[in-house]
Design an enzyme around this catalytic site. Structure first.
Site, PDB file in Angstrom:
ATOM      1  N   ASN A  34      -6.897  -2.976   1.142  1.00 36.15           N
ATOM      2  CA  ASN A  34      -6.210  -4.000   1.006  1.00 36.15           C
ATOM      3  C   ASN A  34      -7.719  -4.592   1.542  1.00 36.15           C
ATOM      4  OD1 ASN A  34      -3.660  -4.274   0.893  1.00 36.15           O
ATOM      5  ND2 ASN A  34      -3.701  -4.963   3.619  1.00 36.15           N
ATOM      6  N   ARG A  37       0.603  -1.058   0.304  1.00 35.60           N
ATOM      7  CA  ARG A  37      -0.051  -0.417   0.084  1.00 35.60           C
ATOM      8  C   ARG A  37       0.652   1.183  -0.065  1.00 35.60           C
ATOM      9  NH1 ARG A  37      -3.859  -1.956   4.509  1.00 35.60           N
ATOM     10  NH2 ARG A  37      -2.130  -2.735   5.666  1.00 35.60           N
TER      11      ARG A  37
END
Ligand SMILES: [Zn+2]
Ligand SMILES: [Zn+2]
Length: 776
Positions: A40, A22
């Site tokens: 996620n 990320r």
């Protein structure tokens, strides 16, 4: 040039959580001037990006090309989406919708950047034993749920302090979005406990005192990544002997933990291949050849062995402890033999009590128990052979050359010894850590716990359940009862065939035009004819697997007891030899003699083709081992003396011209007769040939046989599997004799032993149900 704006929805699957993905996406999108978000999800990473098409194209190319090196993308989907109103790029809350298909990341060893910080007195994490970043730290051992976020790990109870939280939110920081982020102010605390559980010291002082205790010859338990280890000073003969006594482990070698590579080089031979394995991020125990000359290592560490099992610290806590010591320590798992590694303070204190002098513990819980992984390198060609696949590797397996259909939902239950489970789910493969031998209650409990953990994590409902043919395996019983619960029929895969399926998949050999011969040699597996198989030759041809030959059956005296008593195999193999009668009788007590004579005459014992037992029998005959204290001990001794003889002869090239024992090609019924080999071995023994020479000729005969049977069947590919091929000399001999004429395959990513049975079972089931295909 077009300046058209667009919005893309991107979904990535694979090893994309717990690897700093990320933050990577965030920086990439910001850098490209794109707006949107990343989050996620249960199946991986979701991204929404909006901006000029050209920028989007550059972004998506970089996404797949420049991602963190420990990550890997197995599946990517990009779709055009309607333009939105996002004004910046943000990291969004994780989504728990959809199906969990993300790969579970193994535990990652301490990275170089964190090691530097940990040893820098000006850094706020100086000497902090739980330092991590997005590139390192525990993963699988602490994950309790998916997607991977702190709240679903055993880090959840630790709230980040303001400084840690700032790093976590700062895109420029290397701990941006690091789920395990903590520091001395807010994180995990090390404690040194006495055997009653009373705290003796905390933090840095706990490490200081623990180190001092070890240096004084005491036994200290250490909470490692996957469970407790027992440590003693490796140079202290008395401490090592005391550890053996308390662990009731007479001779099986202990592993050693060293501070760094230089220290290892002083005791062992470290070539480029060894160094690569020692440094690998999995940080396995690597079996190394000892150096000649004086040694600091106590002789009790690995009595008899020409090798030492050595690893480097995989986590900051052991690294900091080693820094406080003058030399290496013995590091052996703190369980009694065959029960699972201990993971809680209650367990270590209850199990050991005064048996340990102190416990170096901490307050981060272990969710999944993991032993250390073990690898050896074959003696001549340095081919890696995994002996145990656990911490650092599990539960990840990335298929190469083939893929599984997403519809496949397969649960494979594995064997009884060196148990594992394998799940095929949403096109991914999850292969558990080695779960040991399922004989004791604790091991069976742990097996059930690991299975339940996987099922819960992935919300996994198997459509196919695969078991071994052996009805009494715990794994078979569990699989059958689960199948009943779900109203399904469990599917069977024969033991040695599962080994072969595993090799076919690992090397993607399904689609070879030429036939593949699977030489599957191991201890015991229930065969399709009711005999105990273990010396098998299978042919893979046009999508079918067929048993084409096997070693001649011989009686397996007292069944499973034969595994612990190689003398029984010697007796059953050579009992008709007049020349060896006295030698064999000497292995029996007078009261046993009539019993065995009757057993052999009556012929009631189960029959076996096991090469494992053949190794045992010869080891006993050569006086190496009549009863063993650990599995594989006799075969290991036989390999050792053969290897010494091989080295005396001057290396592998010289061995090609040595005379093997006669082992004929299979007869028309596919049986490889042992009579000539038995007779010649007896003759050599009687004439007083050195045991090493006999052992070497024996290895050579088997290596010859493997290739000759391949030629006999017309196979061009030779795949070697089963526990016997943990024998590095044998693997090298096959390569030396046949490597030019045939393509020889051994396991690289899996162990040749029964740990890979569950994987092979899964593969067989996927193939049969049309769910396994060539990767596109
Ligand atoms: Zn790090
Ligand atoms: Zn903090």
């Amino acid at each position: 040039m077009t300046h058209r704006k667009a919005a893309w929805q991107i979904r990535l699957e694979g090893k994309v959580q717990g690897v700093g993905f990320r933050p990577f996406v965030y920086r990439l999108a910001r850098g490209a001037g794109l707006v949107g978000w990343v989050s996620n999800g249960l199946e991986g990473v979701h991204i929404r990006v909006q901006g000029e098409v050209e920028a989007l194209e550059r972004f998506s190319a970089a996404l797949l090309r420049d991602h963190p090196s420990i990550a890997s993308v197995t599946h990517a989907e990009i779709e055009e989406a309607p333009l939105g109103t996002d004004s910046s790029f943000v990291v969004r809350e994780s989504s728990r919708e959809g199906k969990a298909t993300v790969l579970l990341l193994p535990d990652l060893d301490l990275c170089e950047s964190c090691r530097r910080e940990m040893t820098d007195p000006r850094n706020r994490r100086f000497q902090y034993p739980f330092i991590t970043c997005t590139d390192c730290g525990p993963r699988y051992s602490i994950i309790q749920g998916l997607p991977y976020d702190r709240e679903r790990t055993t880090m959840a109870p630790f709230a980040m302090c303001p400084e840690c939280a700032r790093e976590y939110r700062d895109p420029a920081d290397r701990r941006f979005y690091s789920q395990t982020n903590s520091c001395p102010a807010c994180g995990v605390r090390a404690d040194l406990l006495d055997p009653r559980g009373l705290r003796l010291a905390s933090g840095g002082e706990a490490l200081d005192v623990a180190a001092k205790r070890i240096a004084q010859g005491e036994i200290v338990a250490l909470k490692g990544v996957g469970g407790y280890l027992l440590l003693v000073d490796a140079a202290n003969e008395k401490a090592v002997a005391e550890l053996r006594r308390r662990k009731q482990r007479p001779i099986k070698p202990f592993a050693l933990l060293f501070a760094d590579l230089d220290a290892i080089r002083r005791e062992a031979c470290v070539g480029p291949e060894e160094e690569r394995w020692l440094r690998r991020r999995e940080k396995p125990i690597v079996i190394l050849n000892r150096k000649e000359g004086p040694t600091r290592i106590a002789s009790g560490v690995a009595p008899e062995e020409d090798t030492l099992g050595i690893m480097l610290p995989s986590a900051p806590l052991p690294a900091l402890l080693l820094d406080r010591l003058a030399g290496p320590v013995v590091a052996t798992s703190a369980n009694r033999s065959e029960s699972p590694i201990l993971a809680t303070e209650e367990e270590i204190l209850a199990e050991w009590g005064e048996g340990v002098d102190a416990v170096l513990s901490h307050n981060r819980e272990i969710e999944s128990r993991l032993d250390d992984s073990v690898v050896r390198l074959s003696p001549f060609f340095r081919q890696p052979i995994l002996l145990r696949r656990a911490r650092g590797f599990a539960p990840l397996y990335l298929a190469q050359g083939f893929e599984l259909g997403r519809e496949a939902a397969i649960l494979a239950m594995g064997a009884q010894q060196k148990a594992t489970v394998t799940l095929a789910h949403q096109g991914n493969i999850y292969l558990s850590q080695s779960l040991g031998d399922l004989e004791g209650w604790e091991a069976q409990e742990n097996f059930r716990r690991v299975l339940a953990h996987f099922r819960r994590l992935l919300s996994f409902v198997p459509r196919q359940i695969v078991v071994d043919r052996h009805p009494q395996y715990t794994s078979t019983e569990e699989g059958r009862s689960l199948a009943r619960e779900l109203g399904r029929e469990a599917e069977e895969v024969q033991h040695q065939k599962a080994h072969f399926w595993s090799l076919l998949a690992e090397h993607s050999l399904f689609w070879e035009r030429e036939p593949v011969l699977g030489v599957i040699w191991d201890g015991t597996g229930l065969g399709e004819d009711g005999a105990i198989w273990g010396g098998e030759f299978f042919l893979w041809r046009e999508g079918r697997m067929e048993r084409v030959a096997h070693l001649d059956y011989f009686p397996l005296l007292l069944g499973e007891k034969a595994i612990r008593e190689p003398r029984l195999s010697a007796l059953s193999l050579w009992h008709s030899s007049e020349a060896l009668r006295a030698r064999l009788e000497a292995k029996l007590r007078p009261t046993e003699r009539p019993i065995f004579r009757a057993l052999l005459a009556r012929g009631g014992a189960p029959r076996t083709s096991s090469i494992g037992r053949l190794f045992d029998g010869l080891a006993s005959l050569l006086g190496l081992s009549d009863r063993v204290s650990f599995e594989g001990e006799a075969a290991r001794r036989l390999e050792r003396i053969a290897l010494r003889a091989a080295r005396t002869l001057g290396g592998i090239d010289k061995l090609r011209n040595q005379e093997p024992y006669p082992l004929p090609l299979p007869s028309s019924d596919g049986v490889v007769r042992l009579d000539d080999l038995r007779e010649e071995v007896a003759r050599d023994l009687v004439r007083g040939a050195p045991p090493g020479e006999i052992a070497l000729r024996f290895h050579l005969s088997l290596a010859h046989l493997a290739g000759r049977v391949a030629e006999w069947t017309g196979a061009r590919h030779l795949a070697l599997g089963g526990g016997v091929f943990q024998n590095g000399l044998l693997v090298d001999l096959v390569e030396a004799l046949w490597g030019e004429q045939l393509s020889v395959y051994i396991s690289h990513d899996l162990s040749p032993n029964d740990e890979s049975i569950s994987f092979g079972q899964m593969v067989a089931s996927a193939w049969r149900s049309g769910n396994l295909r060539k990767a596109g």
